[in-house]
Structure formats: C-alpha cells, structure tokens
Design a protein around this motif. Structure first.
Motif, PDB file in Angstrom:
ATOM      1  N   TYR A  72       0.835  -1.222   0.000  1.00  0.00           N
ATOM      2  CA  TYR A  72       0.000   0.000   0.000  1.00  0.00           C
ATOM      3  C   TYR A  72       0.862   1.261   0.000  1.00  0.00           C
ATOM      4  CZ  TYR A  72      -3.525  -3.428   1.345  1.00  0.00           C
ATOM      5  OH  TYR A  72      -4.342  -4.519   1.383  1.00  0.00           O
ATOM      6  N   GLY A  73       2.124   1.119  -0.338  1.00  0.00           N
ATOM      7  CA  GLY A  73       2.984   2.293  -0.458  1.00  0.00           C
ATOM      8  C   GLY A  73       3.766   2.639   0.786  1.00  0.00           C
ATOM      9  N   GLY A  74       3.639   1.810   1.831  1.00  0.00           N
ATOM     10  CA  GLY A  74       4.352   2.096   3.073  1.00  0.00           C
ATOM     11  C   GLY A  74       5.768   1.561   3.064  1.00  0.00           C
ATOM     12  N   ALA A  75       6.476   1.790   4.180  1.00  0.00           N
ATOM     13  CA  ALA A  75       7.856   1.311   4.301  1.00  0.00           C
ATOM     14  C   ALA A  75       7.889  -0.115   4.859  1.00  0.00           C
ATOM     15  CB  ALA A  75       8.670   2.239   5.195  1.00  0.00           C
ATOM     16  N   GLY A  76       6.764  -0.579   5.389  1.00  0.00           N
ATOM     17  CA  GLY A  76       6.695  -1.968   5.867  1.00  0.00           C
ATOM     18  C   GLY A  76       7.590  -2.262   7.056  1.00  0.00           C
ATOM     19  N   LEU A  77       7.849  -1.236   7.886  1.00  0.00           N
ATOM     20  CA  LEU A  77       8.735  -1.458   9.040  1.00  0.00           C
ATOM     21  C   LEU A  77       7.988  -2.155  10.172  1.00  0.00           C
ATOM     22  CD1 LEU A  77      10.658   1.938   9.465  1.00  0.00           C
ATOM     23  CD2 LEU A  77      11.250  -0.046   8.038  1.00  0.00           C
ATOM     24  N   ASP A  78       8.739  -2.873  10.996  1.00  0.00           N
ATOM     25  CA  ASP A  78       8.153  -3.382  12.226  1.00  0.00           C
ATOM     26  C   ASP A  78       8.126  -2.233  13.256  1.00  0.00           C
ATOM     27  OD1 ASP A  78      10.768  -3.125  13.107  1.00  0.00           O
ATOM     28  OD2 ASP A  78      11.143  -5.270  13.235  1.00  0.00           O
ATOM     29  N   TYR A  79       7.440  -2.480  14.378  1.00  0.00           N
ATOM     30  CA  TYR A  79       7.288  -1.409  15.366  1.00  0.00           C
ATOM     31  C   TYR A  79       8.618  -1.023  16.016  1.00  0.00           C
ATOM     32  CZ  TYR A  79       2.406  -0.120  15.414  1.00  0.00           C
ATOM     33  OH  TYR A  79       1.193   0.427  15.080  1.00  0.00           O
ATOM     34  N   ARG A  80       9.504  -1.996  16.198  1.00  0.00           N
ATOM     35  CA  ARG A  80      10.793  -1.641  16.805  1.00  0.00           C
ATOM     36  C   ARG A  80      11.545  -0.651  15.916  1.00  0.00           C
ATOM     37  NH1 ARG A  80      12.268  -7.722  18.142  1.00  0.00           N
ATOM     38  NH2 ARG A  80      10.774  -7.874  16.442  1.00  0.00           N
ATOM     39  N   SER A  81      11.512  -0.889  14.610  1.00  0.00           N
ATOM     40  CA  SER A  81      12.205   0.030  13.688  1.00  0.00           C
ATOM     41  C   SER A  81      11.490   1.375  13.643  1.00  0.00           C
ATOM     42  CB  SER A  81      12.254  -0.574  12.285  1.00  0.00           C
ATOM     43  OG  SER A  81      12.869  -1.830  12.315  1.00  0.00           O
ATOM     44  N   TYR A  82      10.155   1.325  13.605  1.00  0.00           N
ATOM     45  CA  TYR A  82       9.365   2.568  13.628  1.00  0.00           C
ATOM     46  C   TYR A  82       9.721   3.389  14.873  1.00  0.00           C
ATOM     47  CZ  TYR A  82       5.007   5.373  14.091  1.00  0.00           C
ATOM     48  OH  TYR A  82       4.079   6.375  14.253  1.00  0.00           O
ATOM     49  N   GLY A  83       9.839   2.718  16.017  1.00  0.00           N
ATOM     50  CA  GLY A  83      10.193   3.414  17.251  1.00  0.00           C
ATOM     51  C   GLY A  83      11.546   4.100  17.145  1.00  0.00           C
ATOM     52  N   LEU A  84      12.496   3.463  16.478  1.00  0.00           N
ATOM     53  CA  LEU A  84      13.819   4.074  16.299  1.00  0.00           C
ATOM     54  C   LEU A  84      13.714   5.355  15.474  1.00  0.00           C
ATOM     55  CD1 LEU A  84      15.885   0.845  15.474  1.00  0.00           C
ATOM     56  CD2 LEU A  84      15.843   2.077  17.664  1.00  0.00           C
ATOM     57  N   ALA A 112      15.746   3.849  30.682  1.00  0.00           N
ATOM     58  CA  ALA A 112      14.562   3.090  31.116  1.00  0.00           C
ATOM     59  C   ALA A 112      13.390   3.337  30.169  1.00  0.00           C
ATOM     60  CB  ALA A 112      14.193   3.484  32.547  1.00  0.00           C
ATOM     61  N   ALA A 113      13.195   4.590  29.769  1.00  0.00           N
ATOM     62  CA  ALA A 113      12.095   4.913  28.849  1.00  0.00           C
ATOM     63  C   ALA A 113      12.289   4.182  27.529  1.00  0.00           C
ATOM     64  CB  ALA A 113      12.034   6.424  28.620  1.00  0.00           C
ATOM     65  N   ARG A 114      13.520   4.191  27.025  1.00  0.00           N
ATOM     66  CA  ARG A 114      13.779   3.539  25.737  1.00  0.00           C
ATOM     67  C   ARG A 114      13.483   2.036  25.829  1.00  0.00           C
ATOM     68  NH1 ARG A 114      18.727   5.198  24.841  1.00  0.00           N
ATOM     69  NH2 ARG A 114      18.132   6.916  23.471  1.00  0.00           N
ATOM     70  N   LEU A 115      13.919   1.416  26.912  1.00  0.00           N
ATOM     71  CA  LEU A 115      13.699  -0.029  27.030  1.00  0.00           C
ATOM     72  C   LEU A 115      12.204  -0.357  27.120  1.00  0.00           C
ATOM     73  CD1 LEU A 115      16.666  -1.025  29.360  1.00  0.00           C
ATOM     74  CD2 LEU A 115      16.425  -1.451  26.911  1.00  0.00           C
ATOM     75  N   LEU A 116      11.431   0.506  27.772  1.00  0.00           N
ATOM     76  CA  LEU A 116       9.979   0.274  27.829  1.00  0.00           C
ATOM     77  C   LEU A 116       9.349   0.419  26.441  1.00  0.00           C
ATOM     78  CD1 LEU A 116       9.079   2.061  31.191  1.00  0.00           C
ATOM     79  CD2 LEU A 116       9.004  -0.397  30.718  1.00  0.00           C
ATOM     80  N   VAL A 117       9.843   1.380  25.677  1.00  0.00           N
ATOM     81  CA  VAL A 117       9.338   1.550  24.305  1.00  0.00           C
ATOM     82  C   VAL A 117       9.721   0.327  23.467  1.00  0.00           C
ATOM     83  CG1 VAL A 117       9.611   2.907  22.181  1.00  0.00           C
ATOM     84  CG2 VAL A 117       9.240   4.070  24.368  1.00  0.00           C
ATOM     85  N   TRP A 118      10.949  -0.124  23.603  1.00  0.00           N
ATOM     86  CA  TRP A 118      11.370  -1.292  22.823  1.00  0.00           C
ATOM     87  C   TRP A 118      10.539  -2.520  23.203  1.00  0.00           C
ATOM     88  CZ3 TRP A 118      17.444  -1.528  22.098  1.00  0.00           C
ATOM     89  CH2 TRP A 118      17.853  -0.391  21.396  1.00  0.00           C
ATOM     90  N   ARG A 119      10.249  -2.662  24.511  1.00  0.00           N
ATOM     91  CA  ARG A 119       9.433  -3.823  24.908  1.00  0.00           C
ATOM     92  C   ARG A 119       8.042  -3.742  24.281  1.00  0.00           C
ATOM     93  NH1 ARG A 119       7.132  -5.153  30.911  1.00  0.00           N
ATOM     94  NH2 ARG A 119       6.190  -3.106  30.545  1.00  0.00           N
ATOM     95  N   LYS A 121       4.238  -5.716  20.129  1.00  0.00           N
ATOM     96  CA  LYS A 121       3.413  -5.475  18.930  1.00  0.00           C
ATOM     97  C   LYS A 121       3.907  -6.344  17.776  1.00  0.00           C
ATOM     98  CE  LYS A 121       2.508  -0.633  20.183  1.00  0.00           C
ATOM     99  NZ  LYS A 121       1.097  -0.678  20.546  1.00  0.00           N
ATOM    100  N   ASP A 122       5.219  -6.396  17.607  1.00  0.00           N
ATOM    101  CA  ASP A 122       5.778  -7.154  16.476  1.00  0.00           C
ATOM    102  C   ASP A 122       5.559  -8.654  16.616  1.00  0.00           C
ATOM    103  OD1 ASP A 122       6.681  -4.836  15.283  1.00  0.00           O
ATOM    104  OD2 ASP A 122       8.661  -4.938  16.225  1.00  0.00           O
TER     105      ASP A 122
END
Ligand code: CAA
Length: 386
Positions: free
Chosen positions: A59-71, A294-301, A306-307
């Motif tokens: 659909y024209g997206g980048a097809g990233l997983d959530y971990r990559s999107y978070g980065l 700590a914030a980053r690790l919670l986001v990665w989790r 999600k992934d």
C-alpha cells in the motif's frame, strides 16, 4: 527479547539520525519562532518513508516493524516534537486505523496517498466536552441516502487545518453508548468542514492544531471505517499505536536533553572548572541518563510485543506514561543545567521544555494511562462505581 539491533535496524536508525540532524533540527528553531507548519518538511519526511513507516509495502508504506518505527520516531522527536507529531498522527493515528479496519478499496485509495504525503490525515476524536471520556461523543452521525450527515465539533486536532482526510468519530445512537460509535473517513474539502487554528499554545508552535466545526458534513457509506458500532475500538486501537509513537518521541526528547546537558556542562566553567565536575550537576545528568535508558527499554518492549502479536495495551500505556513523564522531567533538569542559557531558544532544551509538556496530556493523560495500568493490575475498573 533481543536487545541487539539487527543490521537493518541499525541502518534505519543511522539514516533517521542523519536526517534528523541535517534536515529537521536546522529548521526547528525558526519554525517554532515563526509558528510555521513546515509542509515542505512533512513532504521530506514522507519521501523518507516516515509517514507510512508501519504500512505494508503493497500500500505504499515502508513496511517497518514497530521496533524500527520506534527508532525512527525517537530520532525525529530528538530533533523536533512538532515534526514528530506529523509522523505520529499520520502514521499511527490515521494509517494504522486504515490498515487494521479498512476495506481493500479504502486501503488502496487512502494509504498510498498518505504514505507519499500527497494527503495528510488527522484524527478527530476529542471534542470540547469530550476528552478523557472518549466514548461520550456529542458529534452525531445521521443516516441519509447513500451515506451519513455528521454534525458536531472537534477540539485540539493536530493537522486539522492541513489534512485532506479526517478520521471523524461520531455517535449514531446515543442509547447504545460506546457501541453506537462509528468512524468516518471524511473528505475535508467540503463546506461543512470548518477548521480554525488554535492560537496561544505553550509549545509545539510549528505543529498545526485546530478546532473543527462539522456542519452537515457528508460521508458516503464507502467512507465508513469498520462497521457502525466499531468506532470506539477503532479509536482505541489507533491510540495503541499513537501512544507508542508519542512514547518513542519522548525518548528522543530525553536523549536530546541528556546530550545537550552533557555537552554544555563539560564546556561551561564556573569556579575555575567545568560545571560537569560538580557532583550536583553530575547527579542531574546521571538521573537523566537513567530515565532515558529506562524509557527507551519500555518503548522497545512495547514494540517487541506489537511485532510478536501479543496484547500490549497495558505495556504501551506503561511506556507512554514513563517516557512522557521522563521527558518533561529531563527537559526541566536540562534547563537547570544550562542555567540562564537554557531559558532562551539558542539551546533546544528551551523548546523541548515547552513542546514536551503536552505529551502527558494528549493521546491519553498520565492519569488515564495509570487507570489503564491499574485496571490491568487489579482487575478493577476505576470508572465503574463499585
Ligand atoms: N483496542 C481495541 N478495543 C479496545 C481497546 C483497545 N486498546 N481498549 C478497549 N477496547 C474495547 C473494549 O474491549 C470494550 O469492548 P466491548 O464493548 O466489546 O466490551 C470497549 O472498547 C470499551 O472499553 P472500556 O470499557 O475499557 O472503555 P472505558 O470507557 O472504560 O475506558 C478509556 C476507556 C481507557 C478511559 C478510554 O476512553 C481512553 O483511552 N480515554 C482517553 C482518550 C484519549 O486518549 N484521547 C486522546 C485523543 S487523540 C489525541 O490526543 C491526538 C491529537 O491529535 C492531539
């Protein structure tokens, strides 16, 4: 969960970092000073694939997983929360809803245009009298031949003036409460759709924010997203993505505050030595570092959950709560480290302080996140009288 980034994730992060440093950051101060919504920057972010980061490639997206999107979102947020808001709203609040709830025809029509930035989107949930109690929508949708007429008003809508398509949540039958809500993909190019810029915000001066009057706005049956009655779930599932995105952006603000404070404290001298040599200053910087990690690790989790297809509403709320509160705290401390220099916009920490304050309010206040977490932990719904 593996803490190591894959080669691809590292490349995505480095590319986003480079883009943030060289394209976003140099404009941030002037855009904020001039209250300028930078449409050209939005287009550049679309070119990078950031406005459709999690949308499948077909659909024209980048097809990233959530971990990559978070980065990516962290890097954009590190440079400028106004730019990050564009990514969060279009990608998470709008595109993720269409990916999850849209028909094939809706996906084919809307997603490519949103991913390329040809169209921007906005998320019309909040109303003047409906904030945390999102199910209590006053906006009404009435069935007419071939579609719906929508009347009401929306408030605090990011990108409300510039969006071509608006997700509009409306009540079809008040007796049904949240089960009567519906979501419409409203074309904003019609007379009844009247956005008005909200002036006087504390921060996010380069982000477009509008109130919207909806006066007999028309949406065809084909513009209903999900079924009648799905509206509340559409909103909540969008917010599961949106809160993740806000949290990732807040990590970027934490990181910027840490980097700026460290650099400043090492070069700024008082009492004949760098202020970084004082334990009280080091303590502020150490606390910033701990909260950032700590914030980053919670986001990665949350991203990992999600992934891997696990339920993650609670963990997303934990990440959003912690990361946004940490960012507000870090921005305040960063100004303290900078002293008077942090009180003017020569240093980005002044902008971060004003911009990040809203992140504990929008997409669910810190109190709403605690309610969601407390409900999951105790099994008791604090909104239901016991
Ligand atoms: N995904 C899918 N469905 C969900 C869900 C989720 N994450 N969370 C709840 N639901 C479903 C439930 O399963 C339930 O379904 P059934 O009717 O089939 O049982 C239904 O939704 C109702 O759920 P609840 O009973 O939990 O709803 P509630 O009324 O008790 O509370 C709330 C929900 C958490 C308080 C919610 O209203 C909420 O999140 N409020 C905050 C609103 C918010 O974040 N607004 C931000 C606006 S957007 C914005 O800020 C962006 C901008 O542009 C500035």
């Amino acid at each position: 969960m593996d803490f190591a980034l894959t080669d691809e994730q590292q490349l995505i992060r480095e590319t986003a970092r480079d883009f943030a440093d060289n394209v976003i950051a140099p404009r941030a101060k002037d855009n904020a000073r001039n209250h300028h919504f930078d449409a050209e920057l939005a287009a550049r972010m679309a070119d990078q694939g950031y406005l459709g980061a999690i949308v499948p490639r077909e659909y024209g997206g980048a097809g990233l997983d959530y971990r990559s999107y978070g980065l990516v979102v962290e890097e954009v947020g590190r440079a400028d929360s106004s730019a990050r808001t564009v990514v969060s709203v279009v990608t998470s609040l709008v595109c993720s809803a269409i990916v999850k709830w849209g028909t094939e025809e809706q996906k084919a029509l809307y997603l490519p245009k949103l991913c390329t930035g040809e169209w921007l989107g906005c998320f019309g949930l909040t109303e003047p009298d409906t904030g945390s109690d999102a199910a209590n929508q006053k906006t009404r949708a009435t069935k007419v031949q071939d579609g719906w007429r929508i009347n009401g008003s929306k408030m605090w809508i990011s990108l409300g003036n510039v969006a071509k398509v608006a997700l509009v949540f409306a009540q079809t039958d008040p007796a049904l409460k949240h089960k009567g809500l519906a979501c419409f993909l409203v074309d904003t190019d019609q007379d009844g759709f009247q956005p008005t810029t909200i002036h006087g915000k504390m921060g996010l001066h380069a982000s477009d924010t509008a109130s919207i009057a909806l006066d007999d706005v028309f949406a065809s049956d084909d513009q209903l997203l999900g079924q009648v009655g799905d509206g509340f779930k559409v909103a909540m599932s969008s917010l599961d993505s949106g809160r993740f995105s806000v949290a990732a952006g807040a990590v970027g603000v934490c990181q910027s505050c840490l980097d700026e404070s460290t650099a400043y404290a090492v070069q700024r001298e008082q009492f004949g030595r760098p202020i970084a040599s004082f334990q009280l200053v080091q303590a502020m910087i150490a606390d910033m570092r701990v909260k950032t990690d700590a914030a980053r690790l919670l986001v990665w989790r949350a991203g990992w959950m999600k992934d891997t297809g696990q339920p993650n509403t609670t963990e997303t709320s934990i990440a959003k709560l912690f990361a946004t509160e940490a960012a507000v705290w870090c921005a305040n401390e960063a100004i303290q480290v900078h002293g008077g220099a942090g009180y003017v916009d020569d240093h980005p920490v002044e902008r971060h302080f004003r911009d990040v304050r809203v992140t504990t309010l929008y997409e669910g206040t810190s109190q709403i996140q605690k309610m969601i977490i407390g409900r999951a932990q105790t099994g008791i719904n604090a909104l239901v009288p016991q």
